[in-house]
Design a protein around this motif. Structure first.
Motif, short mmCIF file in Angstrom:
data_model
loop_
_atom_site.label_atom_id
_atom_site.label_comp_id
_atom_site.label_asym_id
_atom_site.label_seq_id
_atom_site.Cartn_x
_atom_site.Cartn_y
_atom_site.Cartn_z
N HIS A 45 5.83 -6.34 3.01
CA HIS A 45 4.88 -7.46 2.91
C HIS A 45 4.31 -7.81 4.27
CE1 HIS A 45 7.19 -8.14 -0.88
NE2 HIS A 45 5.96 -8.34 -1.34
N ASP A 62 -3.40 -7.69 -12.69
CA ASP A 62 -4.31 -7.03 -11.76
C ASP A 62 -5.68 -6.80 -12.41
OD1 ASP A 62 -3.64 -6.77 -9.07
OD2 ASP A 62 -2.13 -5.23 -9.49
N GLN A 122 3.19 1.98 -4.21
CA GLN A 122 2.56 1.45 -5.42
C GLN A 122 1.30 2.24 -5.79
OE1 GLN A 122 2.25 -2.79 -5.92
NE2 GLN A 122 4.08 -3.18 -4.71
N ASP A 172 -7.48 -7.64 -0.72
CA ASP A 172 -6.27 -8.15 -1.36
C ASP A 172 -5.11 -7.72 -0.47
OD1 ASP A 172 -3.88 -7.84 -3.06
OD2 ASP A 172 -5.19 -8.15 -4.80
N VAL A 199 -1.59 -2.46 0.18
CA VAL A 199 -0.27 -2.53 -0.46
C VAL A 199 0.50 -1.23 -0.18
CG1 VAL A 199 0.95 -3.00 -2.62
CG2 VAL A 199 -1.40 -3.82 -2.36
N TYR A 207 2.34 -6.89 -14.45
CA TYR A 207 1.62 -6.53 -13.23
C TYR A 207 0.27 -5.84 -13.50
CZ TYR A 207 1.76 -5.18 -8.23
OH TYR A 207 1.52 -5.04 -6.89
N PRO A 253 2.58 -11.83 -1.09
CA PRO A 253 3.95 -12.34 -1.12
C PRO A 253 4.30 -12.83 -2.53
CG PRO A 253 2.50 -14.01 -0.22
CD PRO A 253 1.65 -12.78 -0.44
N ASN A 254 5.56 -12.84 -2.85
CA ASN A 254 5.98 -13.32 -4.15
C ASN A 254 6.59 -14.70 -4.01
OD1 ASN A 254 5.30 -10.85 -5.53
ND2 ASN A 254 7.08 -9.95 -4.48
N HIS A 263 -3.21 -13.06 -3.04
CA HIS A 263 -2.72 -12.58 -4.34
C HIS A 263 -1.20 -12.75 -4.50
CE1 HIS A 263 -3.49 -10.80 -8.18
NE2 HIS A 263 -2.45 -10.02 -8.03
N GLY A 282 2.41 -13.29 -5.91
CA GLY A 282 3.12 -12.83 -7.10
C GLY A 282 3.84 -14.03 -7.73
N TYR A 300 -7.22 -2.95 -1.50
CA TYR A 300 -5.86 -3.43 -1.75
C TYR A 300 -4.95 -2.88 -0.67
CZ TYR A 300 -7.48 -4.62 -6.46
OH TYR A 300 -8.15 -5.15 -7.52
N HIS A 357 0.62 2.68 -9.54
CA HIS A 357 0.16 1.44 -10.18
C HIS A 357 -1.34 1.24 -9.99
CE1 HIS A 357 -0.10 -2.83 -11.24
NE2 HIS A 357 -0.74 -3.00 -10.09
N PHE A 358 -1.79 1.40 -8.75
CA PHE A 358 -3.21 1.14 -8.50
C PHE A 358 -4.10 2.20 -9.15
CE2 PHE A 358 -1.30 -1.65 -5.33
CZ PHE A 358 -1.92 -2.82 -5.74
N1 ARG Z 1 3.30 -9.06 -5.10
C1 ARG Z 1 3.25 -7.63 -5.05
C2 ARG Z 1 4.55 -7.06 -4.53
O1 ARG Z 1 5.35 -7.76 -3.96
C3 ARG Z 1 2.11 -7.13 -4.20
C4 ARG Z 1 0.75 -7.51 -4.71
C5 ARG Z 1 -0.30 -6.55 -4.28
N2 ARG Z 1 -1.61 -6.86 -4.81
C6 ARG Z 1 -1.99 -6.60 -6.05
N3 ARG Z 1 -3.20 -6.94 -6.40
N4 ARG Z 1 -1.19 -6.04 -6.91
O2 ARG Z 1 4.80 -5.88 -4.67
#
Ligand code: ARG
Length: 597
Positions: free
Chosen positions: A133, A338, A362, A119, A358, A334, A123-124, A159, A161, A356, A365-366
């Motif tokens: 990113h 996930d 974060q 993953d 990232v 979020y 990008p959002n 993945h 956003g 992941y 979060h994970f």
């Molecule tokens: N879109 C999220 C951000 O901009 C990152 C996503 C990472 N992947 C995930 N499975 N949460 O912070």
């Protein structure tokens, strides 16, 4: 055939076992003192201590056993019991020859492979990407290339956003600008137009405006929140708009990623798992893990052993906050997407592991998501890995921003790198007959190599300073330096061929040749390290060391100008081996060299 280090390890393991000692003592690596030996084993001291014998005597018994290996010329016992191994010229020649003729340039496949989802990118939709990113894209893409090359069955997923507040903000912004669109008609269930009512320009204009306004205008924020809730609840017009936003964003993203040669197998997004959310929430409820809290549904993921007694009372030192499955407005965020995505991947791909890539920020979060997934029996937490990475900072040591103080878009970054690379190239003496089109292509390849290598060469978890001038330099540990090394090799081989000089059987003799061949032997080790630790910088180290060893060889000997035909052919053959391995290594980093420069 296995690389020399592995073959010698095999011989050394057998020698220790023959002495009644454990196999683990047999590790052989390249020597830290190349003037003394090619390889070394330092285990006799430890093994002798455990077996309560004399280390030098043990080494003296092990040495002749290793010396029986056909690649070995000599084994010396040094100091308290070091084993110093020198290999034969023939073994090094055979090794270089094997690298030259192998499409994998000497890289062995992993012995145990897995089915892995990576993953990355993340990008959002509509929100501009920031440098974080871009790191995710470059590191993730390299991990995908590496794992796949080593034999894993890999699926890379962007993945997207596309489920959060930003969608609500966009819906409201579009509605205010074009209130008469069918998406906003009450009771209109579609079908809706297939052509989007907005383009990328609109999205880049509307999102920052709406985002800024929502921070000052409470009523506007409430409208956006209500719009997300309606979209999530299935409002047909809003869902159709969401599809348009995604479609338009993805097309733009693909162009920007292509500049960096980043690609994804899947372009799934948070919104794709919407249908799975009720089941996931139900799963937590059925397992007694979900708690109602002020109209929201939360799941506790803190652990008992995180409680620390303070002044007689048990308090949480670092209480792991609960995750929010459903918020008080009935919306999901979020954590929930996930978790639902994990379920989706299990259902559709059934992987052994999920990685992941990232931002390190974060991590919490994970950790929360992994614990929750584990508790609910969705997926075991020890097969969910967060590959966090550090921040890209400006020269002031703070997270990098544009001159105007905003986040840097990928498209702008690409443009800046291209400009700098083009400037560099115009300063350098390119071969005279390179025309403008080829020059442009070289500029793009240099810019890409500069950006990717600058990012990947750092240990993943560390921060680094963004410095385009340094990244694009043709000197030092940079992408352009490596492109230059490849271009020089290619031109050397091309010129030799034109003069009727062809590569032939490789015969390793001199110190510089030996060093170069030994460096080729380290490729598999570098790739194994990079794969085991999920750290691409080991590949960067290897290609850089190889380019340097080649430079030393190039400086030490005539190659195409060597008068002795067999020696000339051998050296040209060695050049081919180096070129092959550099090309494969750089390809794993997503870096392509031009034919000439
Ligand atoms: N879109 C999220 C951000 O901009 C990152 C996503 C990472 N992947 C995930 N499975 N949460 O912070």
């Amino acid at each position: 055939m296995a690389n020399l280090a592995a073959q010698l390890t095999g011989a050394c393991v057998a020698a220790f076992e023959a002495e009644g000692l454990e196999a683990r003592w047999g590790a052989v690596k390249q020597s830290d003192r190349p003037e003394l030996a090619d390889f070394q084993c330092n285990a006799c001291m430890g093994a002798a201590k455990q077996a309560k014998t004399n280390p030098r005597e043990l080494a003296a018994r092990i040495a002749p056993r290793i010396a029986e290996h056909p690649a070995v010329a000599r084994v010396d016992v040094a100091g308290p019991g070091f084993l110093n191994i020198v290999v034969t010229d023939e073994a090094l020649s055979a090794l270089a020859e094997a690298v030259r003729s192998d499409p994998r340039a000497g890289a062995e496949r992993a012995s145990e492979t897995e089915k892995i989802v990576v993953d990355f990118g993340g990008p959002n939709v509509a929100k501009p990407m920031h440098v974080g990113h871009i790191r995710s894209a470059v590191i993730g893409d390299t991990i995908v290339r590496l794992l796949r090359f080593m034999g894993d069955d890999v699926t890379g997923d962007a993945h997207l956003g596309d489920w959060g507040l930003q969608m609500g903000l966009l819906i409201v912004a579009v509605k205010d600008e074009q209130p008469n669109l069918p998406y906003f008609e009450t009771g209109n269930d579609g079908p809706f137009p297939t052509d989007p009512p907005i383009d990328m320009e609109d999205l880049s204009r509307l999102y920052p405006m709406a985002s800024a306004r929502s921070k000052e205008d409470e009523a506007y924020m409430s409208r956006a929140q209500a719009a997300v809730a309606e979209m999530q609840a299935g409002h047909p017009g809003y869902r159709a708009l969401l599809k348009h936003f995604i479609q338009v964003s993805v097309a733009a993203l693909k162009t920007d990623y292509a500049f960096l040669d980043v690609s994804f197998d899947l372009w799934k997004g948070e919104s794709d798992v919407d249908a799975l959310i009720p089941d996931v929430v139900q799963l937590f409820k059925d397992k007694g893990l979900a708690v109602e809290d002020d109209g929201a549904v939360i799941v506790d993921v803190a652990r008992q052993d995180e409680n620390v007694p303070i002044e007689g009372k048990t308090q949480l030192k670092n209480p792991m906050p609960p995750i929010m499955l459903v918020n008080s407005r009935g919306g999901t965020g979020y954590h929930t997407t996930d978790l639902a995505t994990i379920k989706d991947r299990v259902d559709t791909i059934s992987p052994d592991r999920m990685l992941y890539v990232v931002d390190q920020r974060q991590a919490l979060h994970f950790e929360q998501v992994y614990r929750a997934a584990d508790k609910a029996g969705l997926f075991s937490a020890d097969r969910l890995e967060h590959l966090g990475f550090g921040t890209v900072n400006g020269k002031d040591g703070k997270p990098f921003k544009t001159r105007a103080g905003g986040t840097l878009r990928l498209s702008d970054l690409n443009a800046m790198a291209l400009e700098e690379a083009t400037r560099r190239i115009s300063e350098t003496n390119l071969s005279g007959d390179i025309g403008p089109e080829e020059k442009d292509e070289i500029g793009r390849l240099v810019a890409r190599a500069a950006l990717r290598f600058a990012d990947l060469q750092n240990q993943r978890t560390t921060n680094y300073v963004f410095d385009l001038e340094r990244f694009t330099s043709f000197e030092g540990k940079t992408g352009p330096y490596l492109l230059y090394a490849v271009a020089r090799l290619k031109s050397l081989l091309r010129t030799a061929k034109a003069d009727g000089h062809h590569p032939g059987a490789i015969q390793i003799e001199s110190a510089a040749e030996r060093k170069l061949a030994l460096t080729l032997d380290g490729f598999t080790l570098a790739l194994n390290l990079a794969r085991d630790k999920r750290m691409p910088h080991f590949i960067c180290e290897h290609v850089y060391t190889l380019a340097q060893a080649f430079s030393a060889f190039y400086g030490a000997h005539p190659i195409a100008k060597e008068a002795d035909p067999a020696l000339r052919a051998s050296r040209l053959g060695l050049c081919e081996a180096v070129l092959a391995q550099l090309t494969v290594g750089l390809n794993l980093l997503g870096i392509t060299a031009p034919e000439r420069m």
